[in-house]
Motif scaffolding. Sequence first.
Motif, PDB file in Angstrom:
ATOM      1  N   GLU A  22      40.160  45.580  42.079  1.00  0.00           N
ATOM      2  CA  GLU A  22      40.616  44.316  41.505  1.00  0.00           C
ATOM      3  C   GLU A  22      40.621  44.402  39.984  1.00  0.00           C
ATOM      4  O   GLU A  22      41.563  43.948  39.330  1.00  0.00           O
ATOM      5  N   ASN A  29      47.746  44.794  34.790  1.00  0.00           N
ATOM      6  CA  ASN A  29      48.548  43.605  34.505  1.00  0.00           C
ATOM      7  C   ASN A  29      48.668  43.365  33.002  1.00  0.00           C
ATOM      8  O   ASN A  29      49.758  43.107  32.493  1.00  0.00           O
ATOM      9  N   PRO A  81      48.307  28.930  36.446  1.00  0.00           N
ATOM     10  CA  PRO A  81      49.150  29.441  37.538  1.00  0.00           C
ATOM     11  C   PRO A  81      50.598  29.012  37.362  1.00  0.00           C
ATOM     12  O   PRO A  81      50.876  27.894  36.932  1.00  0.00           O
ATOM     13  N   LEU A  94      51.807  34.454  37.775  1.00  0.00           N
ATOM     14  CA  LEU A  94      50.564  34.601  38.529  1.00  0.00           C
ATOM     15  C   LEU A  94      49.677  35.737  38.017  1.00  0.00           C
ATOM     16  O   LEU A  94      48.482  35.743  38.291  1.00  0.00           O
ATOM     17  N   TYR A  97      46.884  34.543  35.591  1.00  0.00           N
ATOM     18  CA  TYR A  97      46.062  33.609  36.359  1.00  0.00           C
ATOM     19  C   TYR A  97      45.145  34.378  37.311  1.00  0.00           C
ATOM     20  O   TYR A  97      43.941  34.128  37.377  1.00  0.00           O
ATOM     21  N   MET A  98      45.716  35.341  38.044  1.00  0.00           N
ATOM     22  CA  MET A  98      44.914  36.145  38.966  1.00  0.00           C
ATOM     23  C   MET A  98      43.912  37.007  38.198  1.00  0.00           C
ATOM     24  O   MET A  98      42.781  37.201  38.654  1.00  0.00           O
ATOM     25  N   SER A  99      44.307  37.515  37.033  1.00  0.00           N
ATOM     26  CA  SER A  99      43.387  38.306  36.217  1.00  0.00           C
ATOM     27  C   SER A  99      42.173  37.467  35.827  1.00  0.00           C
ATOM     28  O   SER A  99      41.034  37.933  35.902  1.00  0.00           O
ATOM     29  N   THR A 101      41.042  34.817  37.388  1.00  0.00           N
ATOM     30  CA  THR A 101      40.281  34.545  38.609  1.00  0.00           C
ATOM     31  C   THR A 101      39.401  35.734  38.973  1.00  0.00           C
ATOM     32  O   THR A 101      38.220  35.567  39.298  1.00  0.00           O
ATOM     33  N   ILE A 102      39.954  36.936  38.909  1.00  0.00           N
ATOM     34  CA  ILE A 102      39.191  38.138  39.244  1.00  0.00           C
ATOM     35  C   ILE A 102      38.023  38.309  38.279  1.00  0.00           C
ATOM     36  O   ILE A 102      36.875  38.510  38.691  1.00  0.00           O
TER      37      ILE A 102
END
Length: 129
Positions: A22, A29, A81, A94, A97-99, A101-102
């Motif tokens: 992850e 990214n 997001p 995304l 945003y996902m980065s 979150t991780i």
Amino acid sequence: NKNIIVEITGDDSCLVYGYESEFQQVIINIINNAKDELVSRKIDNGKIIIHIFYEMNFTVFKITDNAGGIPDDVIDRVFEPYYTTKEQGKGTGLGLYMSKTIVENNMGGHISVENINGGAVFTIAFINK
């Protein structure tokens, strides 16, 4: 093939505990976003610098580019997001945003971005355990 130099410097003894694959996606990214901006803005001598170091009780990653920075009116929204600065069909909004979150929810770290010296710098910090 895009004439972009990537430099990695830092302390080889820095440790981060968490989800390796992850976290790899987070770094990829950010690098891909920097590459996309360097290419779209036709920056000659594009550069992405990754610096890893200890600071106080944190392992810190700084990923810097010379792509001109993120516009001031959107920099506070890049981790939201579905928010993208890319042209329609080129981004989902995304990735960052996902980065976030991780890094923050899954690994207990912190991620931020700022403009500096004609580019953007993403800072990721993890407390040393």
